[in-house]
Design a protein around this motif. Structure first.
Motif, PDB file in Angstrom:
ATOM      1  N   ARG A   1      30.850 -12.139  10.570  1.00 15.78           N
ATOM      2  CA  ARG A   1      30.207 -10.887  10.169  1.00 15.78           C
ATOM      3  C   ARG A   1      30.941  -9.697  10.789  1.00 15.78           C
ATOM      4  NH1 ARG A   1      25.743 -11.214   7.436  1.00 15.78           N
ATOM      5  NH2 ARG A   1      24.507 -13.100   7.414  1.00 15.78           N
TER       6      ARG A   1
ATOM      7  N   GLY B   1      17.402  -2.630   4.786  1.00 13.82           N
ATOM      8  CA  GLY B   1      17.421  -3.685   3.783  1.00 13.82           C
ATOM      9  C   GLY B   1      17.864  -5.000   4.391  1.00 13.82           C
ATOM     10  N   PRO B   2      17.819  -6.057   3.609  1.00 13.48           N
ATOM     11  CA  PRO B   2      18.254  -7.361   4.109  1.00 13.48           C
ATOM     12  C   PRO B   2      19.740  -7.344   4.430  1.00 13.48           C
ATOM     13  CG  PRO B   2      17.954  -7.429   1.724  1.00 13.48           C
ATOM     14  CD  PRO B   2      17.411  -6.117   2.188  1.00 13.48           C
ATOM     15  N   PRO B   3      20.151  -8.088   5.441  1.00  8.48           N
ATOM     16  CA  PRO B   3      21.577  -8.092   5.811  1.00  8.48           C
ATOM     17  C   PRO B   3      22.430  -8.670   4.695  1.00  8.48           C
ATOM     18  CG  PRO B   3      20.400  -9.867   6.924  1.00  8.48           C
ATOM     19  CD  PRO B   3      19.350  -9.003   6.256  1.00  8.48           C
ATOM     20  N   ASN B   4      23.647  -8.187   4.613  1.00  9.94           N
ATOM     21  CA  ASN B   4      24.580  -8.688   3.605  1.00  9.94           C
ATOM     22  C   ASN B   4      24.874 -10.160   3.856  1.00  9.94           C
ATOM     23  OD1 ASN B   4      27.525  -9.293   2.721  1.00  9.94           O
ATOM     24  ND2 ASN B   4      26.940  -7.490   1.534  1.00  9.94           N
ATOM     25  N   GLN B   5      24.784 -10.967   2.800  1.00  8.94           N
ATOM     26  CA  GLN B   5      25.030 -12.397   2.921  1.00  8.94           C
ATOM     27  C   GLN B   5      26.472 -12.726   2.549  1.00  8.94           C
ATOM     28  OE1 GLN B   5      22.660 -14.644   4.096  1.00  8.94           O
ATOM     29  NE2 GLN B   5      21.654 -12.691   4.550  1.00  8.94           N
TER      30      GLN B   5
ATOM     31  N   GLU C   1      25.121 -11.117  -3.435  1.00  5.44           N
ATOM     32  CA  GLU C   1      24.885  -9.745  -3.903  1.00  5.44           C
ATOM     33  C   GLU C   1      25.632  -9.431  -5.185  1.00  5.44           C
ATOM     34  OE1 GLU C   1      23.619 -10.225   0.041  1.00  5.44           O
ATOM     35  OE2 GLU C   1      25.719 -10.319  -0.566  1.00  5.44           O
TER      36      GLU C   1
END
Length: 531
Positions: A6, A36-40, A69
């Motif tokens: 990450r 918002g939700p963390p980037n996957q 995403e």
């Protein structure tokens, strides 16, 4: 194993925190929105290991990964003990996805150049969405190609439109060769001689117009046991139907069929006025069930909608149990003499109970591999794509739909309503005249013969361009579709001692696993070790 790296934006997070603590006395502005939700990270679909035959610079596999995403994923080589031995091939004509391959020189089984000198090459592949990188630890095991030990022998010539070859399971090493008009001839590959008497002759009972003819034969697994001698044939009848018959050999001569034992197992009527797309796939599963491929009946684009009609047998693979001890689902119909496997998708209703798979255009050649339990189907395409479809022998219950005529290969067809529920092909190639193209697939077999360098590979060909390819069996079961750039080409390497391999209509095997290539022009070729 997939490792996620990450990108941490420490400075940005600190700035955001300081801003949130700003002074100003009694300011009472609205609270900031929740984060918002963390980037996957991307998710890899490419398998982490594969087997590759030495002395080739063909592409090894397709690189496939998706981003949760929806961001476009880019690929790179990021490390690994043998990273310098690999390169990524960008998408190009006939292949919409990137591939990975060896840099020259090609791997040599006898002289490995991997870090551990164990013929296992290791590389780390990265799939990036611009924020995160998903790492795939990819391993390629090199198989001995038996360089210089393979020869292709022309063992028979002068045949009349041969269609198929199978080993006669009587311990003699002989094979049977099917000719289109109905003659089944007995042949000894060692002496290269035909028997004086035919194994069976159905001439006059078989239609040969268009794509009709004698398609295939399947011997029972207990053929050479006392009281057995059972086999089945699949053909276009003189009335124009697709027909399966059961026969028995003479009790004292397993090299001759007894014509008086003929029993019609199945008849399927065909559309009037159309003589193409009749199918021809025919195999006996280890359970004793027959697998029967039927085309959509003919015409352009399946005009009658048969392939997606669960009440029609056309455009399907059927699975039936022809053993008399299993019973008869249609005792009043002399042309349907079989039981329905209880785990067929429509065994309890909702469609024709014989159906095992649907959504096929013309499954002309297919095979069952007893080692892996795979059923590999070569489905002839319409406008753009030829495909290999795969099922497992143990598959039951849920319906498998390969998508025709709403889908051709992995592509939506003619504006049809495509569906994510359609099963993608195991392999596909595009129409054209190049070395990775063709116009009419001939489905093949997984090689189980004595040539170690060919074992565990599925061989298939194109009837029009005469290209011959293989893919590893490890890539076949419900993984990412293998595109032509990932095929291993054998077209030049399979140069026969006599004649020319063209118009390939079938692959077959004898009881020892030796592979035969059937040339519709009248020749039979055999792959063998050099003496």
């Amino acid at each position: 194993m997939t490792i996620t790296v990450r990108a941490k934006m420490l400075g940005a997070l600190m700035a955001a925190a300081l801003g949130a603590c700003g002074g100003g006395g009694g300011s009472s502005g609205s609270p900031p929105p929740p984060p918002g939700p963390p980037n996957q990270p991307p998710i890899w679909s490419t398998t982490a290991s594969t087997v590759f035959t030495e002395e080739s610079l063909d592409t090894i596999t397709t690189l496939l990964a998706s981003d949760p995403e929806g961001v476009t994923v880019t690929f790179s080589i990021v490390g690994g003990a043998d990273a310098a031995r690999f390169e990524i091939v960008p998408p190009g004509p006939g292949n919409p996805f990137p591939q990975i391959r060896f840099r020259p020189p090609p791997p040599d089984f006898e002289n490995p150049t991997d870090a551990n000198r164990d013929n296992i090459y290791e590389v780390q592949l990265g799939a990036s969405d611009g924020v995160n990188i998903a790492i795939l630890n990819f391993r390629v095991s090199i198989r001995d190609g038996n360089s210089g030990t393979i020869q292709v022998r022309r063992v028979a010539t002068g045949l009349s439109s041969p269609m198929y070859v199978a080993g006669l399971p009587d311990g003699s090493g002989r094979i049977v060769i099917l000719e289109r008009a109905g003659r089944i001839r007995l042949f000894d590959p060692k002496t290269r001689t035909f028997a004086a008497d035919d194994f069976l002759n159905l001439t006059g009972q078989v239609a040969t117009d268009g794509e009709r003819g004698l398609f295939g034969i399947a011997f029972s697994f207990g053929y050479n046991l006392p009281g057995d001698g059972v086999f089945y044939v699949y053909f276009s009848s003189s009335a124009g139907d697709n027909e399966v018959r059961r026969y028995k050999a003479f009790p004292n001569d397993l090299a001759r069929a007894d014509p008086s034992t003929a029993d019609t197992i199945l008849q399927v009527a065909q559309p009037a006025g159309l003589n193409n797309h009749k199918g021809g796939m025919f195999a006996l599963h280890a359970t004793g069930q027959l697998l029967i491929g039927l085309g959509d009946g003919g015409g352009t684009g399946d005009p009658q909608g048969n392939a997606q009609n669960p009440n029609s047998l056309l455009g399907k693979v059927l699975r039936i149990n022809p053993e008399p001890s299993a019973g008869d689902a249609y005792p009043a119909d002399p042309n349907r003499d079989y039981a329905i496997p209880f785990n067929n998708p429509f065994a309890s209703g909702g469609g024709a109970p014989e159906i095992w798979a649907m959504g096929l255009r013309n499954p002309f050649r297919g095979s069952f591999d007893p080692v892996m339990g795979y059923v590999a189907i070569g489905d002839v395409g319409q406008d753009a794509v030829e495909e290999v479809d795969v099922m497992t022998g143990s598959q039951s219950g849920s319906l498998v739909n390969f998508g025709w005529s709403r889908r051709e290969g992995t592509q939506a067809y003619n504006g049809g309503a495509d569906s994510a529920s359609f099963r993608a092909p195991a392999a596909e190639y595009l129409h054209g005249t190049g070395p990775l193209q063709g116009d009419s697939i001939t489905g093949g077999i997984i090689y189980r013969g004595p040539l170690v360098g060919l074992q565990d590979n599925y061989f298939f060909a194109d009837f029009v361009t005469n290209n011959i390819w293989s893919i590893p069996q490890s890539t076949m079961e419900f993984g990412p579709t293998q595109h032509a750039n990932a095929f291993t080409s054998w077209t030049q390497r399979f140069t026969p001692d006599q004649g020319t391999i063209d118009s390939i209509v079938a692959f077959g095997a004898d009881t020892k696993g030796n592979m035969y290539i059937v040339d519709f022009g009248g020749e039979i070729f055999m792959l063998a070790p050099i003496d």
